[in-house]
Design an enzyme around this catalytic site. Structure first.
Site, PDB file in Angstrom:
ATOM      1  N   ASP A  78      31.640 -18.688  87.002  1.00 50.50           N
ATOM      2  CA  ASP A  78      30.829 -17.499  87.279  1.00 50.50           C
ATOM      3  C   ASP A  78      29.473 -17.854  87.892  1.00 50.50           C
ATOM      4  O   ASP A  78      28.934 -18.944  87.663  1.00 50.50           O
ATOM      5  CB  ASP A  78      30.562 -16.732  85.983  1.00 50.50           C
ATOM      6  CG  ASP A  78      31.772 -15.973  85.488  1.00 50.50           C
ATOM      7  OD1 ASP A  78      32.879 -16.176  86.017  1.00 50.50           O
ATOM      8  OD2 ASP A  78      31.608 -15.168  84.550  1.00 50.50           O
ATOM      9  N   HIS A 223      30.701 -21.920  84.305  1.00 49.43           N
ATOM     10  CA  HIS A 223      29.714 -21.451  85.284  1.00 49.43           C
ATOM     11  C   HIS A 223      29.399 -22.545  86.291  1.00 49.43           C
ATOM     12  O   HIS A 223      29.359 -23.726  85.931  1.00 49.43           O
ATOM     13  CB  HIS A 223      28.414 -21.029  84.581  1.00 49.43           C
ATOM     14  CG  HIS A 223      28.589 -19.873  83.647  1.00 49.43           C
ATOM     15  ND1 HIS A 223      29.085 -20.022  82.359  1.00 49.43           N
ATOM     16  CD2 HIS A 223      28.339 -18.543  83.810  1.00 49.43           C
ATOM     17  CE1 HIS A 223      29.131 -18.830  81.775  1.00 49.43           C
ATOM     18  NE2 HIS A 223      28.685 -17.917  82.625  1.00 49.43           N
TER      19      HIS A 223
END
Length: 270
Positions: A78, A223
């Site tokens: 992400d 992430h």
């Protein structure tokens, strides 16, 4: 100006506070006690359009994982693309010949979109809103804007329209679900994640921690930008991949994971 309970419930409060033409345009407080009425229309929790017009989607889809009978796993990243970390993630994935799904922020696609110029056809690029707001606090129009701006920019940049969407923080209200469904997007959450906070002081523990969470059909959250502690996962991504391979897992994109699940469901009902 005081808003009556009936105004709040019916959305008439929008006119009372000066909203022009939008039913239920009530600005909610950050924190509401359980006795505070929410408007029927126009609030973040409402899954109907604020003007009460028919939705353009017949249903919404939210997923946390895929087929539990196949040892498939999807790695997701992400908040990128970002020049500090995304190239490191892409290099590690290439070295291990692993596809992944990247939930991209529109603002980062705007500023660093070239980082994924070779990802199309290899990895999957998906929608993670434009500015990373907490959509659980916003009405349908704001949710729609965040989603649509990002999809348009990603199509312009990569030539491919996203089909998946992940809400920031995993916060999903009715307005978010409706906006995503009307954009033709499947809302994707996760069933395992990189928990760097649990391995502070022993960073190699991230490999075992992720492996302990993964099950057939898992979607793993990580992430490719953010706080420095997240580098614990990025630096050990090859080790994580090898560990899961040793556990007989095959890596796929989220869309491939969901397609396999759909095929399995069809076969079981055939």
């Amino acid at each position: 100006m005081e808003v009556t309970r009936r105004q709040a419930l019916t959305g008439a409060a929008g006119a009372a506070v000066g909203a022009a033409g939008a039913v239920g345009a009530v600005r909610l407080k950050d924190h509401l006690d359980e006795s505070t009425p929410l408007p029927f229309y126009g609030s973040p929790v409402s899954a109907v359009r604020p003007d009460r017009s028919p939705p353009s989607a017949a249903s919404a889809s939210v997923v946390w994982g895929g087929d539990r009978d196949r040892r498939h796993v999807a790695l997701t990243f992400d908040d990128g693309p970002h020049p500090d970390w995304t190239p490191r993630v892409l290099a590690a994935l290439a070295a291990e010949d692993v596809p992944a799904t990247f939930f991209c922020l529109g603002r980062n696609v705007r500023d660093h979109g070239e980082l994924h110029r070779d990802s199309v056809g290899r990895h999957e690029l998906a929608n993670h809103t434009f500015e990373h707001p907490d959509l659980g606090r916003f009405d349908w129009s704001r949710c729609r804007d965040e989603i649509d701006r990002t999809s348009r920019l990603m199509e312009q940049t990569y030539g491919v329209v996203p089909t998946l969407f992940r809400p920031p923080y995993g916060h999903v209200g009715g307005a978010t679900l409706l906006a995503a469904a009307e954009a033709g997007l499947t809302t994707v959450l996760w069933s395992a994640q990189a928990r760097e906070d649990l391995v502070a002081g022993r960073p190699d523990g991230i490999v075992d921690d992720i492996a302990s969470q993964v099950r057939p059909g898992s979607i793993v959250l990580a992430h490719d930008t953010g706080s420095p502690d997240r580098l614990v996962t990025i630096e050990r991504l090859p080790a994580i991949i090898r560990r899961l391979r040793d556990d007989s897992y095959t890596f796929v994109t989220v869309s491939a994971l969901l397609a396999a699940s759909a095929s399995a469901t069809t076969a079981s009902h055939g």
